[in-house]
Design a protein around this motif. Sequence first.
Motif, short mmCIF file in Angstrom:
data_model
loop_
_atom_site.label_atom_id
_atom_site.label_comp_id
_atom_site.label_asym_id
_atom_site.label_seq_id
_atom_site.Cartn_x
_atom_site.Cartn_y
_atom_site.Cartn_z
N SER A 29 -26.34 16.29 55.53
CA SER A 29 -25.34 17.23 55.93
C SER A 29 -25.59 17.50 57.54
CB SER A 29 -25.56 18.55 55.21
OG SER A 29 -26.91 19.18 55.42
N LYS A 30 -27.04 17.34 57.81
CA LYS A 30 -27.39 17.62 59.26
C LYS A 30 -26.89 16.53 60.14
CE LYS A 30 -31.29 18.63 62.18
NZ LYS A 30 -32.75 18.61 62.31
N GLU A 31 -27.05 15.20 59.36
CA GLU A 31 -26.53 13.90 60.47
C GLU A 31 -25.08 13.86 60.56
OE1 GLU A 31 -27.72 10.49 58.03
OE2 GLU A 31 -29.89 11.16 58.23
N GLU A 32 -24.37 14.44 59.50
CA GLU A 32 -22.78 14.65 59.72
C GLU A 32 -22.22 15.80 60.35
OE1 GLU A 32 -20.61 12.53 58.14
OE2 GLU A 32 -22.43 11.07 57.76
N LYS A 33 -23.24 16.73 60.79
CA LYS A 33 -23.14 17.99 61.45
C LYS A 33 -22.19 18.80 60.52
CE LYS A 33 -23.59 16.12 66.19
NZ LYS A 33 -24.01 14.77 66.18
N SER A 35 -22.62 22.06 57.57
CA SER A 35 -23.24 22.97 56.89
C SER A 35 -23.59 22.33 55.57
CB SER A 35 -22.48 24.35 56.82
OG SER A 35 -21.64 24.27 55.69
N TYR A 39 -20.91 20.46 52.92
CA TYR A 39 -21.14 19.01 52.62
C TYR A 39 -21.08 19.02 51.07
CZ TYR A 39 -23.66 14.77 51.92
OH TYR A 39 -23.97 13.45 51.20
#
Length: 179
Positions: A29-33, A35, A39
């Motif tokens: 979720s962080k990589e995909e920007k 929350s 996600y």
Amino acid sequence: MHSGIKKRPTEHVSFRIDKGVLENLKSVSKEEKLSLNTYVNQIFDSHVNWDAHASEIGWVIMLKSALKALIKKADRDTIVEIAKDSAESGAKEIALSMRGKYGIAEWISILKDRARSSGFFIKEYREGNKTRLVMHHDMGENWSLFFRTYYESVFFDLGSKVRADHTENSIVIEIESLN
């Protein structure tokens, strides 16, 4: 609302998730920007609307390079014939199994979910009783021909006025509901 996007009703629930799985979810979720909440909702939506039913009605996962090579070797007449036969023999069953109803809105939903599940870009444009779907893939001319023919057959059978076009790596389907 500022963005014009309708918020769907939500409900608070709690789950116990394996710690390693949770760490992976947070990382992706962080990589995909996104929350973590957004996600996880995307994952649940994909599972409920696609993954849980796709294999039981005949969709399979296949190596993309092998599928591209197979379809590239087929001649145009064979591709059109298989696409029409597939739409005629299975489209109603697919919609009934995946959405509980055989209709235009259900098939638009299935088409969009299938495209996203396959990693294709799809955009929907609506104007009055017309819907235009633009899907981009990198599967080649014969893939475009197959799915153009398939979806033309499905939407025509559903009573729509349908126009479609394709390029080597994209399909445009315009559906006018006549109901």
